[in-house]
Design a protein around this motif. Structure first.
Motif: not given
Lengths: 149, 149
Positions: B34-38, B59-65, B81-86
């Motif tokens: 689901s949608h989670v904050t850092a 930094r990991t989230l940035e790399a994954l983005e 909020v961050y989430h997997l691209t879908d």
DNA sequence: ATCTTTGCAAACTTTTTGCACCAAT
DNA sequence: ATTGGTGCAAAAAGTTTGCAAAGAT
């Protein structure tokens, strides 16, 4: 502009006061006729009244939002943009150049209806950030792509 | 989940490295579904690996983005909020309870097309915050209104 | 061996708040 | 005379960054 006088009335009705600082912020917002950050407003307002402080701008915007006169949208990066409430328009924000364009709310009507019908979700008009890439930046990207080859 | 292995491959292809911290963040994100904050992620990840730092999460989230695996949306209030691209889903966010619901992207297809056709504006899918009031909170508001009378 | 990533602390940005003074009603 | 608003400074909240050490390739 009679709009301002209506605001004064509403403000008083809510137990508030129309101060010179508030008047400045409000007219700067009306004059800007677009989407401005709190800092933009500060600059506009300080041209005439340099003593006005950023916190006053924020507090004024908050008061005006409570009155329903103003709304704000959060762009991706951080700063929010404020604008007069106008349910006839919606905003599309370019994530590259940060420009904001108004588009007729009618474009969103079907979506709004669908979300209500299918999910009982009430979209908050005017607080609805459509992020993407504007015409100019899209063209720019296209050019860069050509150069790269 | 083979999805993670694909990410590892992409990451390496881009000259990056799959570290244990990154693996933790990624699997927490997958597990969260689901949608989670850092900060949510930090808490999840620190349950197993308390040494992982918030900046590493960012930094990991940035790399994954950058890899296109992750995306983030800004809610009104501040935290993203961050989430997997879908691309099959879009998000509707309740501004009262901050809950995020996924809805099929098809609901947005017409709007997307209109914005492209009429304004040459390319909507960035998955970065498109629809703010409003969810079913529950709407019902809650209704109840409160009844009580007030 | 190289070059990326990490943990930490500190900086940064945007917005909010406490407080004493000032001003609108 | 009240009570709400202002300016200032300081705190919060969220995110980013510089750096030396650690780790992945």
């Amino acid at each position: 502009m009679e709009r301002i006088e209506t605001v004064v009335k509403d403000l008083r009705a809510a137990g508030g006061r129309m101060t010179s600082a508030r008047r400045s912020v409000l007219s700067a917002l009306v004059a800007a006729r677009s989407h401005v950050t709190a800092e933009d407003l500060l600059n506009l307002v300080q041209a005439d009244s340099p003593e006005i402080h950023l916190s006053t701008v924020y507090r004024t915007l908050e008061a005006l939002e409570n009155l329903g006169v103003v709304d704000h949208v959060h762009l991706g990066h951080g700063r929010a943009v404020y604008h007069l409430t106008d349910s006839a328009h919606q905003h599309i924000v370019c994530e590259i150049c940060s420009s904001v364009q108004e588009v007729p709310a009618s474009l969103f009507a079907q979506l709004e209806k669908d979300l209500m019908d299918k999910y009982q979700f009430k979209v908050r008009m005017n607080h609805f950030a459509v992020i993407g890439t504007c015409k100019n930046c899209l063209e720019q990207l296209e050019k860069e792509k050509l150069v790269q080859r």
